[in-house]
Structures are given as structure tokens and as C-alpha cells.
Motif scaffolding. Structure first.
Motif, mmCIF file in Angstrom:
data_model
loop_
_atom_site.group_PDB
_atom_site.id
_atom_site.type_symbol
_atom_site.label_atom_id
_atom_site.label_comp_id
_atom_site.label_asym_id
_atom_site.label_seq_id
_atom_site.Cartn_x
_atom_site.Cartn_y
_atom_site.Cartn_z
ATOM 1 N N GLN A 7 6.611 28.660 -3.491
ATOM 2 C CA GLN A 7 5.531 27.678 -3.628
ATOM 3 C C GLN A 7 4.816 27.443 -2.303
ATOM 4 O O GLN A 7 3.597 27.350 -2.255
ATOM 5 N N LEU A 8 5.573 27.331 -1.226
ATOM 6 C CA LEU A 8 4.959 27.108 0.088
ATOM 7 C C LEU A 8 4.060 28.279 0.453
ATOM 8 O O LEU A 8 2.956 28.095 0.967
ATOM 9 N N THR A 11 0.986 28.384 -1.785
ATOM 10 C CA THR A 11 0.095 27.295 -1.394
ATOM 11 C C THR A 11 -0.726 27.667 -0.162
ATOM 12 O O THR A 11 -1.933 27.453 -0.111
ATOM 13 N N ARG A 14 -3.386 30.178 -1.125
ATOM 14 C CA ARG A 14 -4.500 29.499 -1.799
ATOM 15 C C ARG A 14 -5.411 28.845 -0.773
ATOM 16 O O ARG A 14 -6.626 28.964 -0.833
ATOM 17 N N GLU A 15 -4.790 28.133 0.164
ATOM 18 C CA GLU A 15 -5.596 27.426 1.157
ATOM 19 C C GLU A 15 -6.474 28.390 1.947
ATOM 20 O O GLU A 15 -7.629 28.102 2.227
ATOM 21 N N ARG A 18 -9.360 29.646 -0.033
ATOM 22 C CA ARG A 18 -10.378 28.637 -0.302
ATOM 23 C C ARG A 18 -11.178 28.297 0.942
ATOM 24 O O ARG A 18 -11.978 27.365 0.933
ATOM 25 N N GLN A 19 -10.946 29.007 2.023
ATOM 26 C CA GLN A 19 -11.732 28.790 3.238
ATOM 27 C C GLN A 19 -12.370 30.113 3.623
ATOM 28 O O GLN A 19 -11.813 30.856 4.436
ATOM 29 N N GLU A 21 -14.667 30.938 5.538
ATOM 30 C CA GLU A 21 -14.909 31.122 6.966
ATOM 31 C C GLU A 21 -13.619 31.556 7.669
ATOM 32 O O GLU A 21 -13.650 32.354 8.606
ATOM 33 N N ILE A 177 -1.298 18.047 13.887
ATOM 34 C CA ILE A 177 -2.289 17.071 14.334
ATOM 35 C C ILE A 177 -2.772 16.226 13.154
ATOM 36 O O ILE A 177 -2.899 15.008 13.252
ATOM 37 N N ARG A 178 -3.003 16.853 12.013
ATOM 38 C CA ARG A 178 -3.509 16.106 10.859
ATOM 39 C C ARG A 178 -2.388 15.390 10.103
ATOM 40 O O ARG A 178 -2.627 14.773 9.089
ATOM 41 N N LYS A 179 -1.172 15.469 10.593
ATOM 42 C CA LYS A 179 -0.011 14.791 10.002
ATOM 43 C C LYS A 179 0.202 15.207 8.546
ATOM 44 O O LYS A 179 0.627 14.410 7.713
ATOM 45 N N LEU A 180 -0.123 16.450 8.225
ATOM 46 C CA LEU A 180 0.036 16.919 6.849
ATOM 47 C C LEU A 180 1.508 17.117 6.504
ATOM 48 O O LEU A 180 1.883 17.187 5.346
ATOM 49 N N LYS A 182 4.083 15.159 7.384
ATOM 50 C CA LYS A 182 4.921 13.967 7.391
ATOM 51 C C LYS A 182 5.560 13.700 6.026
ATOM 52 O O LYS A 182 6.766 13.494 5.934
ATOM 53 N N GLN A 184 5.968 15.722 3.527
ATOM 54 C CA GLN A 184 6.881 16.801 3.133
ATOM 55 C C GLN A 184 8.243 16.634 3.804
ATOM 56 O O GLN A 184 9.256 17.055 3.264
#
Lengths: 342, 309
Positions: A7-8, A11, A14-15, A18-19, A21, A177-180, A182, A184
Motif C-alpha cells: 500500500q505504501l 500510494t 500514485r502520488e 499525479r504530479q 511536473e 517538513i509538511r508533517k505528513l 506524524k 502515520q
């Protein structure tokens, strides 16, 4: 593979997809860059030497002689303008007419040294010199021995290094940096799975980095793979794993994008210079050789060159492959220990 | 009560350099109850929560969650608790369903991600990227992530902050249905009404310490009466001892020029109070009678309003 690891990884993929650039900068840009470098360094005849004749009595005669040599591009200008050209590196040599004719050039610049030899030979011959020894010239541009054949594995190795360091290092630090991370971290997610998913993502995207470069090199420069494609794939995979491990290690403590880009440059610039991307590592002093050979990029490029250029088997590249695995696994293990999670 | 304790915190101290965020905090959350940490922003609630869920090591003190200490077998312990933090951020370009499915994969057992998405009311947004969600929807997504592992203990930091009334109601329903299965909830809030409605017991926290503990009803009773008569005078003045002498009056406070009188029985106190005002030649400009709230408890304990700071 655990469900969480799958899953990780999915995921992350996918990310990335979806970018658009990110796809461009991570995968297409390095390939384009390599093609540009390939064009720039492809083994065409060297540019004609730029010679400048200073405006003075006797300049006509010098100019006429040099115009007869296709390997020399000749211009005439005032002494000041000629001096400026030479200093700016836009003229390889300046000729001041007179008796004797004066050659002004910088002997540390290879193209100046080349220009001196050519200009001197043309002028001597015009003045009546007869070559004492008859020679026959045979020009080599056999496939496999051209500079471009040397260059492509170097560029491929360089791209794999950049992909691992930037692709993983930058992404992880941005998540920090974006604390994404935390939320998890409050789950039973295994720390190892999180880091491992980044390595797996690199392997999934590996074909996007390797195939276009090899295909374009073949189509544009007729660079072929002497060994098996399977061996190229294996070497590339282990190279990617190696730099993925190093990528997780340098991202393990960095808290800002400034720190991580500094660390990436600190890792990649020395290898960029020392590991033989553009020229053979043999140019460096003997004392440095063991250290250079221990670098992962050297191992990767050496293995790629022997497989692509000399058709070496996987077994023959064994030492390099083992070195790559050691770098990857070792850095990953250290990263897991020292990683700053919160 | 004899039921076992889900979370036990003893003598918790958290220091950041010179700042002491939590200053000797004790609390016990009993199994099956909804326990609220109530206090203004900066009281140390979030720090306490982060220590309890094992994100921060305490400077000193002892924390036990579901009978275990952090550092013993963290993965096993984490698989038994669900956490929603304050203002959680998610990767921008993942959908609601993908995020919940990802969190489900971390737990050895749990619930169907789509069921949980429906339960928190995000089914219409299940294919939307998280970056497109409103603040309230993001809070609900965090709640879904906390619920998807079917935890024994749910820890929610400010679950309703920034939500509109409808979303707050919905959050309340979700928490109640989770508790319906006999599970334990620990939450923080600075909304009195929410604490009063949702929680079995409340710890009022101020400056990193528990200053009052009990059920909302007990805390309100501690004021001496559960009614508050609030009035203002357009003319004249009354002293506190004068007011305390009125029949049934248990306490007097003043706030923004108004008098707040706590009383047990309105039919006795209100007429007596009006008589006393008239005797003194004062003129009341307005008067309201309401039930005492946790806000009154907080004000009487600290002399400040919860949302002053």
C-alpha cells in the motif's frame, strides 16, 4: 511483502503519477540532459582551431597560408581585439607577423596546443619544409570504441545516482517538513516498511530512466549494448538500490530543503568528478584509485561500461555488483537506526 | 468504580527548554468512558496527548496506555489505539478512500475502509483529493483513519475545532456510535458545551496541571448550586457580602460589569435577590437565569474565561 508495504509503495506511485511536473523533472529531464550532453560530446571531428592574425605587415601572407588548411579557422584583427579574444578563450592562438612570426597561446589549454601544432605545420610546409618520414593516417570510428560509447554508460550511472538521491532524499525531507508522517507514526506502521517503500518505488520507475536513454542513444548515436540486456537491467537495478539506500540515509536527519540539497550535492559532486562519468578514472593519481574504486558510482559505471562496451557477463562484474549491494544495504540499515521520525 | 484503567498518567512533566508545557499532570481514563481534557489553548492538552500516544517522550512522569508503557512493544500497542491529531495534513493528491485504505493496511485487523468513510459522512468525497477537502472534512478524514483499525482506545485532539455546527453534531454521533461498542475515548476540547454533552468525566487543565476533575454534573455542583442568576444594575451598587447574605446564594462573581450569582433554588433566591436590590435603591437593567456550565466552573477556578486568551 506485507500489505502495508504494498500500500505504501502503490500510494507513492500514485502520488508521483499525479504530479506531471515531477515526472518531467525526475525522469524526462535527466534523459533530455543526457541526450544534449551526448550531442555535445559525440565524437565528431574537433572544431577547427580558431587562429587570429594580428593586423601588421605580413599578415596577408600568413592569412593566405592558413586559409588553405581546413582544420584552421582564421580571422584578422587589431592587436587589442586579438588579445581580448585570446583572454576570453574565443581564440586558440594569436599570430603576430614578423620575423620570426610570434605565436601567442596558453600551453595549458589543449585546444591552444593543438592549434599551435597545426598552424606551425601549415606555415612550415608553406615555407618549404618537407616531411622526412612518410606516414599513413587511419582514422578510427568503430562502434564501441568511440567517445559516445564511453559516455552513455557514464550518463546512465549519473542519472541513477541523481534519481536515488533527489527522488528519495528530497521527497522524504518534504514529507518531514509538511508533517505528513506524524499521523502515520501513531499507527502500527512499521518504520522499515515506510523507508523500504521508497526504495521499491525507485525500482518501479527504473525502466522510465533506463529505457529511454538507451533507446535514444541507439537511435541518435548508434550506441549498442554488447552484453546481454538482462545484465544491463541487473546492474541498473543494483545501482538504483545502492543510491536509494544512500538517499534514505542522507534524508534521515535533514529538517530543511536547504540541508538536503546541500547533502545531495556533497554526495554527488565528488562522485560526478571522480567516478569517470566524462573521462577515465585513470587520470587521477594512483594513490586515489582505491578510494575512487570504492565509490558506488564508480562501481556502477564500471559495471555498465564492461557490460555495454565489452559484453561482460554478470559474473565478470561481480565485485562491482557486490560493492553496490553493500552500499545500498549498509546505508539503509544506518538510515533505519538514525532516522528522525518526528 | 472498579472498572480497569485505559490510560494512566502520573506526574507528567514536559519541558521545552525553559518552558514547562505540562507541570505535574495526573489522570486516569477508565475503560469504556469518554474522558475530556478541557482547557484553553496553550494549557498543555496537545502535549499531553502526544505523550500519551507515544509521539513524545516525557521529560518525567509515568504513562501507561492499555496497561503498557511506550518502548516495550510499541507496534502491538499502536495497533490497539486510534489517534486523530489536531489539524492533520495528508498528501495532497491522494483520495479520501486511498488514505483510509492506506491506514487500514497498517493494522493487523480492522474495518472495511468504505464503511468507515460512510460512517464519518465522507462517502460523497471518497474519490476527491485531500487537497480539495474543507477543514471539517479533513478532520473527519483523520477520524476515519483513527477508526479504521477498530481500536480499543480512541484519542482525539480537538476533534471539533473549526467545524460548523452540523459537522460538530455528526462528529458527536460518530463518537457515540463508537462508544456504543463499549470502547474508550480520550479527547481534548476547549468547547464547554461539547465536553458537557459528550464526556462522562472531565479534567479541567490550566497551565499544565489538572485543576478540577469529575463528571460535568459533579463539577457544576461544586459551584454550590447548578443555577446562575446573571444581572446588571443600571443604578446603584451591591457588595459581595450583601449578595452572599441573600437566601440561597452560594457564590458571587463579577464579569464585564455583570453580577453572576450561583444558587441552588431559583424560586427562593430570585425573589429574595430582587428584594435586596430594591432595598438598596438599585435598579436592575436585565436579569437572566440559566443552568451553570463548565464555563462557570472554569471561570470560578481561574478567574478567566476559556476563550479569553
Amino acid at each position: 511483502m506485507s500489505n502495508a508495504l504494498v500500500q505504501l509503495t502503490v500510494t507513492r506511485i500514485r502520488e508521483i503519477f499525479r504530479q506531471p511536473e515531477a515526472i518531467f523533472w525526475t525522469f524526462l529531464f535527466p534523459v533530455l540532459m543526457s541526450v544534449v550532453l551526448g550531442v555535445a560530446f559525440r565524437s565528431e571531428r574537433p572544431d577547427p582551431s580558431a587562429a587570429v592574425v594580428v593586423e601588421a605587415p605580413g599578415a596577408d601572407r600568413l592569412e593566405t597560408v592558413l586559409r588553405g588548411d581546413p582544420a584552421v579557422r582564421v580571422e584578422r584583427m587589431s592587436p587589442e581585439a586579438a588579445g581580448a579574444r585570446l583572454r576570453a578563450g574565443r581564440a586558440a592562438i594569436v599570430l603576430v607577423p614578423g620575423d620570426p612570426v610570434t605565436f601567442r597561446f596558453d600551453p595549458t589549454r589543449p585546444e591552444s596546443e593543438l592549434a599551435r601544432t597545426r598552424v606551425n605545420a601549415a606555415l612550415q610546409r608553406a615555407a618549404g619544409r618537407i616531411d622526412a618520414l612518410a606516414v599513413r593516417e587511419e582514422q578510427v570510428d568503430e562502434r564501441g570504441s568511440r567517445y559516445i560509447d564511453f559516455l552513455v554508460p557514464g550518463l546512465l550511472g549519473m542519472n541513477l545516482m541523481g534519481g536515488g538521491l533527489w527522488g528519495i532524499g528530497w521527497t522524504i525531507v518534504e514529507m518531514r517538513i509538511r508533517k505528513l508522517l506524524k499521523l502515520q507514526l501513531t499507527t502500527p506502521m512499521r518504520r522499515r516498511d515506510f523507508l523500504l517503500s521508497h526504495v521499491l518505488v525507485r525500482l518501479v520507475f527504473l525502466p522510465l530512466e533506463v529505457v529511454p536513454l538507451l533507446l535514444l542513444s541507439y537511435l541518435l548515436f548508434d550506441v549498442r549494448v554488447a552484453g546481454s540486456l538482462g545484465a544491463v537491467a541487473l546492474v541498473s537495478c543494483l545501482g538504483a538500490v545502492s543510491f536509494a539506500g544512500i538517499g534514505t540515509l542522507i534524508a534521515s536527519r535533514a529538517k530543511t530543503t536547504g540541508t538536503i540539497s546541500g547533502l545531495i550535492n556533497l554526495c554527488s559532486l565528488p562522485m560526478f568528478v571522480l567516478s569517470g562519468v566524462f573521462f577515465s578514472t585513470g587520470r587521477f593519481p594512483e594513490a586515489l584509485q582505491p578510494a575512487i574504486r570504492a565509490l558506488p558510482l564508480t562501481a556502477l559505471i564500471d559495471a555498465l561500461r564492461s557490460v555495454m562496451g565489452e559484453g561482460a557477463t554478470i559474473a565478470a562484474t561481480g565485485p562491482q555488483l557486490i560493492l553496490l549491494v553493500l552500499w545500498g544495504v549498509g546505508s539503509f540499515a544506518v538510515a533505519l537506526r538514525v532516522f528522525r521520525w518526528s | 468504580m472498579t472498572s480497569s484503567v485505559s490510560v494512566s498518567v502520573q506526574g507528567l512533566i514536559m519541558r521545552y527548554g525553559k518552558l514547562t508545557a505540562v507541570d505535574g499532570l495526573d489522570l486516569d481514563v477508565r475503560e469504556g468512558e469518554c474522558f475530556g481534557l478541557l482547557g484553553p489553548n496553550g494549557a498543555g492538552k496537545t502535549t499531553t496527548i502526544e505523550v500519551i500516544v507515544g509521539l513524545l517522550p516525557p521529560s518525567s512522569g509515568e504513562v501507561r496506555v492499555l496497561g503498557r508503557r511506550w518502548g516495550e512493544s510499541d507496534e502491538a500497542l499502536r495497533s490497539r489505539i486510534g489517534v486523530a491529531l489536531q489539524e492533520t495534513r495528508f498528501a495532497d493528491r491522494l483520495t479520501v478512500r486511498e488514505v483510509v485504505a492506506l491506514f487500514r493496511s497498517f493494522y493487523p485487523k480492522g474495518r472495511d475502509p468504505m464503511d468507515v468513510v460512510r460512517e464519518v459522512g465522507l462517502e460523497e468525497k471518497c474519490a476527491a483529493w485531500t487537497v480539495k477537502l474543507s477543514g471539517g472534512q479533513r478532520q473527519r478524514l483523520a477520524l476515519a483513519c483513527a477508526l479504521v483499525g477498530d481500536p480499543e482506545l480512541l484519542v482525539l485532539d480537538e476533534p471539533t475545532t473549526g467545524l460548523d455546527p452540523q459537522a460538530r453534531l455528526r462528529m458527536g454521533e460518530t463518537i457515540r456510535s463508537y462508544r456504543g461498542r463499549g470502547r474508550t475515548v480520550l479527547l481534548t476540547t476547549h468547547y464547554m458545551e461539547e465536553a458537557q454533552r459528550q464526556c462522562d468525566r472531565v479534567a479541567v487543565i490550566d497551565h499544565g496541571k489538572v485543576i478540577a476533575l469529575g463528571s460535568p454534573a459533579e463539577l457544576v455542583r461544586s459551584l454550590g448550586g447548578d443555577l446562575v442568576v446573571e444581572f446588571a444594575l443600571s443604578e446603584g451598587d451591591l457588595s459581595d457580602p450583601e449578595l452572599l447574605g441573600v437566601a440561597g446564594v452560594r457564590g458571587v462573581r463579577r464579569s464585564n460589569g455583570a453580577y453572576l450569582v450561583t444558587a441552588a433554588e431559583s424560586n427562593v433566591t430570585v425573589p429574595a435577590l430582587l428584594d435586596r436590590i430594591r432595598e438598596r435603591g438599585a435598579v436592575p437593567s436585565q436579569m437572566t437565569i440559566r443552568h451553570a456550565t463548565l464555563e462557570d466552573v472554569y471561570v470560578s477556578l481561574t478567574g478567566r474565561h476559556l476563550r479569553d486568551e
